[in-house]
Design a protein around this motif. Sequence first.
Motif, PDB file in Angstrom:
ATOM      1  N   ALA A 199      14.057 -17.631 -22.661  1.00 40.12           N
ATOM      2  CA  ALA A 199      12.819 -17.345 -22.584  1.00 40.12           C
ATOM      3  C   ALA A 199      12.278 -17.163 -23.976  1.00 40.12           C
ATOM      4  N   SER A 200      11.325 -17.647 -24.453  1.00 38.23           N
ATOM      5  CA  SER A 200      11.061 -17.538 -25.697  1.00 38.23           C
ATOM      6  C   SER A 200       9.346 -16.489 -25.945  1.00 38.23           C
ATOM      7  N   GLN A 201       8.892 -16.259 -24.658  1.00 37.98           N
ATOM      8  CA  GLN A 201       7.758 -15.343 -24.778  1.00 37.98           C
ATOM      9  C   GLN A 201       7.478 -14.942 -23.146  1.00 37.98           C
ATOM     10  N   LEU A 202       6.985 -13.545 -23.255  1.00 37.26           N
ATOM     11  CA  LEU A 202       6.903 -12.833 -21.864  1.00 37.26           C
ATOM     12  C   LEU A 202       5.578 -12.439 -21.890  1.00 37.26           C
ATOM     13  N   ARG A 203       5.018 -12.363 -20.468  1.00 39.37           N
ATOM     14  CA  ARG A 203       3.644 -11.882 -20.290  1.00 39.37           C
ATOM     15  C   ARG A 203       3.715 -10.303 -20.358  1.00 39.37           C
ATOM     16  N   GLY A 204       2.670  -9.589 -20.950  1.00 41.77           N
ATOM     17  CA  GLY A 204       2.920  -8.245 -20.566  1.00 41.77           C
ATOM     18  C   GLY A 204       2.349  -7.596 -19.268  1.00 41.77           C
ATOM     19  N   MET A 205       1.967  -6.533 -18.976  1.00 47.83           N
ATOM     20  CA  MET A 205       1.338  -5.908 -17.963  1.00 47.83           C
ATOM     21  C   MET A 205       0.718  -4.760 -17.905  1.00 47.83           C
ATOM     22  N   LEU A 206      -0.521  -4.723 -17.277  1.00 46.52           N
ATOM     23  CA  LEU A 206      -1.264  -3.443 -16.979  1.00 46.52           C
ATOM     24  C   LEU A 206      -1.214  -3.371 -15.577  1.00 46.52           C
ATOM     25  N   LYS A 207      -1.068  -1.970 -15.130  1.00 41.96           N
ATOM     26  CA  LYS A 207      -1.008  -1.616 -13.779  1.00 41.96           C
ATOM     27  C   LYS A 207      -2.447  -0.766 -13.609  1.00 41.96           C
ATOM     28  N   ASP A 208      -3.119  -0.782 -12.555  1.00 41.03           N
ATOM     29  CA  ASP A 208      -4.148   0.433 -12.225  1.00 41.03           C
ATOM     30  C   ASP A 208      -4.220   0.165 -10.848  1.00 41.03           C
ATOM     31  N   GLU A 209      -4.995   1.430 -10.481  1.00 39.88           N
ATOM     32  CA  GLU A 209      -5.222   1.632  -8.990  1.00 39.88           C
ATOM     33  C   GLU A 209      -6.511   2.518  -8.759  1.00 39.88           C
ATOM     34  N   PHE A 210      -7.129   2.380  -7.738  1.00 41.99           N
ATOM     35  CA  PHE A 210      -8.540   2.925  -7.632  1.00 41.99           C
ATOM     36  C   PHE A 210      -8.839   3.195  -6.257  1.00 41.99           C
ATOM     37  N   THR A 211      -9.567   4.158  -5.790  1.00 44.16           N
ATOM     38  CA  THR A 211     -10.071   4.498  -4.467  1.00 44.16           C
ATOM     39  C   THR A 211     -11.625   4.612  -4.503  1.00 44.16           C
ATOM     40  N   ILE A 212     -12.177   4.078  -3.547  1.00 40.72           N
ATOM     41  CA  ILE A 212     -13.742   3.991  -3.515  1.00 40.72           C
ATOM     42  C   ILE A 212     -13.960   4.878  -2.323  1.00 40.72           C
ATOM     43  N   ILE A 213     -14.536   5.907  -2.660  1.00 40.26           N
ATOM     44  CA  ILE A 213     -15.010   6.858  -1.400  1.00 40.26           C
ATOM     45  C   ILE A 213     -16.469   6.799  -1.145  1.00 40.26           C
ATOM     46  N   LYS A 215      -5.130  -1.659  -5.511  1.00 45.96           N
ATOM     47  CA  LYS A 215      -3.902  -1.758  -6.195  1.00 45.96           C
ATOM     48  C   LYS A 215      -4.139  -3.100  -7.236  1.00 45.96           C
ATOM     49  N   ILE A 216      -4.107  -2.942  -8.693  1.00 48.06           N
ATOM     50  CA  ILE A 216      -4.196  -4.272  -9.423  1.00 48.06           C
ATOM     51  C   ILE A 216      -3.223  -4.196 -10.453  1.00 48.06           C
ATOM     52  N   THR A 217      -2.702  -5.529 -10.943  1.00 45.12           N
ATOM     53  CA  THR A 217      -1.950  -5.509 -12.142  1.00 45.12           C
ATOM     54  C   THR A 217      -2.552  -6.620 -12.916  1.00 45.12           C
ATOM     55  N   ASN A 251       0.924  -1.327   0.031  1.00 47.48           N
ATOM     56  CA  ASN A 251       0.056  -0.057   0.095  1.00 47.48           C
ATOM     57  C   ASN A 251       0.984   1.296  -0.060  1.00 47.48           C
ATOM     58  N   GLY A 252       2.036   1.245  -0.436  1.00 48.05           N
ATOM     59  CA  GLY A 252       3.014   2.347  -0.492  1.00 48.05           C
ATOM     60  C   GLY A 252       2.925   2.964  -1.768  1.00 48.05           C
ATOM     61  N   ALA A 253       3.846   3.959  -2.304  1.00 48.24           N
ATOM     62  CA  ALA A 253       3.763   4.760  -3.421  1.00 48.24           C
ATOM     63  C   ALA A 253       3.970   3.459  -4.372  1.00 48.24           C
ATOM     64  N   GLY A 254       3.487   4.065  -5.680  1.00 47.50           N
ATOM     65  CA  GLY A 254       3.863   3.216  -6.837  1.00 47.50           C
ATOM     66  C   GLY A 254       3.405   1.906  -6.550  1.00 47.50           C
ATOM     67  N   SER A 255       3.746   0.789  -7.443  1.00 48.81           N
ATOM     68  CA  SER A 255       3.202  -0.345  -7.387  1.00 48.81           C
ATOM     69  C   SER A 255       4.137  -1.410  -7.144  1.00 48.81           C
ATOM     70  N   GLU A 286      19.069   0.191 -16.318  1.00 47.47           N
ATOM     71  CA  GLU A 286      17.874   0.953 -15.860  1.00 47.47           C
ATOM     72  C   GLU A 286      17.747   1.030 -14.453  1.00 47.47           C
ATOM     73  N   GLY A 287      17.045   2.039 -14.076  1.00 48.87           N
ATOM     74  CA  GLY A 287      16.815   2.369 -12.629  1.00 48.87           C
ATOM     75  C   GLY A 287      15.441   2.337 -12.148  1.00 48.87           C
ATOM     76  N   GLU A 288      14.715   2.073 -13.220  1.00 50.34           N
ATOM     77  CA  GLU A 288      13.245   2.154 -13.235  1.00 50.34           C
ATOM     78  C   GLU A 288      12.412   0.969 -13.366  1.00 50.34           C
ATOM     79  N   GLU A 289      12.943  -0.061 -13.554  1.00 50.10           N
ATOM     80  CA  GLU A 289      12.132  -1.317 -13.904  1.00 50.10           C
ATOM     81  C   GLU A 289      11.183  -1.925 -12.981  1.00 50.10           C
ATOM     82  N   GLU A 290      11.544  -1.630 -11.658  1.00 50.32           N
ATOM     83  CA  GLU A 290      10.362  -1.762 -10.608  1.00 50.32           C
ATOM     84  C   GLU A 290       9.399  -0.815 -10.328  1.00 50.32           C
ATOM     85  N   SER A 291       9.527   0.232 -11.104  1.00 49.31           N
ATOM     86  CA  SER A 291       8.387   1.187 -10.896  1.00 49.31           C
ATOM     87  C   SER A 291       7.900   1.699 -12.292  1.00 49.31           C
ATOM     88  N   GLY A 292       7.784   0.653 -13.057  1.00 49.54           N
ATOM     89  CA  GLY A 292       6.880   0.978 -14.470  1.00 49.54           C
ATOM     90  C   GLY A 292       7.860   1.561 -15.623  1.00 49.54           C
TER      91      GLY A 292
END
Lengths: 461, 461
Positions: free
Chosen positions: B197-211, B330-332, A315-319, B155-161
């Motif tokens: 590795a001959s194939q990789l899965r892709g990725m979609l990230k999303d996040e939402f807040t219910i109020i 948070k979902i992926t 539940n931190g910043a980013g994913s 790269e220095g951002e692989e774990e943050s999208g």
Amino acid sequence: MSLDDVLNRIDADLQTSIDRLMELLRIPSISTDPAYDAQVDQAADWLVADLQTIGIAAEKRKTAGHPMVVGHIGEDSNAPHVLFYGHYDVQPVDPLNLWTRDPFDPAIEETENGPVIRGRGSSDDKGQLMTFVEACRAWKAVHGSLPCRITFFFEGEEESGSPSLVPFLRENAAELKADLALVCDTAMVSRGVPSIASQLRGMLKDEFTIIGPRIDLHSGHYGGPGLNPLRELSKIVASFYDDETGRVAVEGFYEGVHEVPAEQLKQWETCGFDEDDYLKSVGYSQPHGEKGYSTLEQQWARPTLEVNGLWGGYNGAGSKTVIPSQAHCKITCRLVGDMDPDALRDKIRKHVEDRLSPDAKIEWDNDLEGSPASVMNLDRPEFEAARGALSDEWGREAVFTGMGGSIPVVGYFNTELGLDSMLVGFANEDDAIHSPNEKYDVKSFHKGIRSWARILDALTR
Amino acid sequence: MSLDDVLNRIDADLQTSIDRLMELLRIPSISTDPAYDAQVDQAADWLVADLQTIGIAAEKRKTAGHPMVVGHIGEDSNAPHVLFYGHYDVQPVDPLNLWTRDPFDPAIEETENGPVIRGRGSSDDKGQLMTFVEACRAWKAVHGSLPCRITFFFEGEEESGSPSLVPFLRENAAELKADLALVCDTAMVSRGVPSIASQLRGMLKDEFTIIGPRIDLHSGHYGGPGLNPLRELSKIVASFYDDETGRVAVEGFYEGVHEVPAEQLKQWETCGFDEDDYLKSVGYSQPHGEKGYSTLEQQWARPTLEVNGLWGGYNGAGSKTVIPSQAHCKITCRLVGDMDPDALRDKIRKHVEDRLSPDAKIEWDNDLEGSPASVMNLDRPEFEAARGALSDEWGREAVFTGMGGSIPVVGYFNTELGLDSMLVGFANEDDAIHSPNEKYDVKSFHKGIRSWARILDALTR
């Protein structure tokens, strides 16, 4: 010397009464978090010292948890003996970032409804507790003594399930027995409508953890074959409810629930409850409980199963592409009628465990208490006396109302001490108790003190 | 001078190679959390300095986010030109209490499978990245030069999208163009089985807040009429899935998903994947994905919708009788085949919004990226050359495998630089990447270095 002299004295001393309350509010006595143990103790000491300034023989009493404060005055009197109950512990303050000021640096703030005392505990329950203490202080100052025998009984664990309460009542039953308990921990049904609570909902607390994989997993390497405890938890929480009817779908949940008699319902619906304000002030356009029941019934006379906390994963910043090992859930139920907390706990646990997927494990917190609902004994003459006194003070007829909250001590006074309770409180619905920016109207505090002076007078006339 | 001299040099220098890796592991370069920005930068500086000791012209390059490290060597050579990619940032370390040691105080530990390097990033991806660097170091020490032109790209951002990756590739396309990209960020299909590795899965990230309500509410005063966003969130998350089939129930979710050809499936099922170990090592007795698909298909060739974080309400000690104002999720998704991340995001958001109760509001995080799945170009001769080199080093036939994870850079190398990638990695499934107690087998590190020396030799023979 007359009641008017006492009321005048209350008016004249209002500012010093507020100053004393501010002192108590500055002590962060959060009972549910062990980090604040010393501060809870400090609040008990403050109360003992304050009662002693009124000539009350007060002591801090040890328990296995937080201390009780017990005080006596007028023990040689033949007048009635009342026990006054309040609690000096407060709720946690998170989310702290939503507070407009430090919750433990209280202040008077002006609002569209007049001045308020802003700070954690101002309404629940330090401000309410002090209305009674200040009434006694004024009475004693004017008359030199109080009009009846009074036992003061202040708890420091009301917001954390009162684990020491029943043992303490049992061990000190002879000392605490009285003719009637007075409790100041409730709200008025609507602004300016003096209210005596005639029934309270009970409470059941439970907490569980669902464990999926042994460790947190990478959602690339295990996404697909992997059991995700957050999905498991969502499935189970969703299954608690029937979305069509708004009812709780746990088998046997409604055993012991009774419909409200038509006559009582009619009284409630005319008691001044402002449904529109109640809903809109928090952002609702409609009630969201059981279909076929009014908003007041949903709040006062129907049981609930509520999720109070739910968490797992990142539940931190980013994913973070994780399948977490654990998912956690805190629930509470509000009980009505003859619902049995222990039987209900079993039903809920069975419901959850019946729905677990293979490979999902569960752990329950077995340290959480339950208490049944309470109905007051309105046949006692004190209720009518108090209703007259309140009507005089507030300039409109006082009403008997239901209550959505739970005050377990009322049930324990009955079972452990054979003691009926009368609940009179001056909080407003918009006091934001348990929320950021809790407040207590200065009018509630002032007229609350005056109300208790009138009630003491009425009970001993 | 021969390949054997290089391999001998690698063996002789293993301890100093490990010591260098330990230095890099001590830098807590968590890219997703802004609190560690300086440390991410420090890791880039460390790599620049280290590459320079091998005679590589290396620089730290600024981006809008974390820096890239780019190095070149052998620019006057007529030999093939490879670009080597790795990432020097690491995952967050929570839950910290489950680590058996400080995640950034790495050490060699003995296990039943031999010695391991324990620490955050040891496997993902600092240890893997350094296998290639150490191979180059040994080659240069023995031969005085490298056998081909090499561009290093860290790269220095692989774990943050990877927000800066595509802009950087576009701005520096001419400089980064090569004949083939080599990527070391993947696992072996089973312990000791060398894998491409001959194939990789892709990725979609999303996040939402219910109020739900405007503020946190007291569950006594509002329990019943009150809309609880935690219940709302649970209902929506539960609705993502069809529990009967294990499929995702979002309309149109499977558009662009293709079945695995029978022949490829047969290859996979004989490639050494130990299903029993894969499941049991994390506490599962069975796979939990889509019914009708093997565990390997669920992991490599089927899409997922995973909840990575879910939270709201009170999660401290004890209980708090609150109806919280907000609930967060948070979902992926892991994508396969021709699934379009942008179209999928719309479908998921519609699914969620269609299910919101009256009075529930929703907020989406619009800063999260998506990337499609990738399939490697196995027709290129380098794949067969590398497979031979790996088979020689590991003493068993190397295999082409699928991959459950996502390495978006592979897609971007293709779209932005017209560059095919070859993915060779030495991680094991039990490395606990993204989890507490991450480790990298010393054997993976040692034989990984030797493998790259053999591959460089095979590609330039």
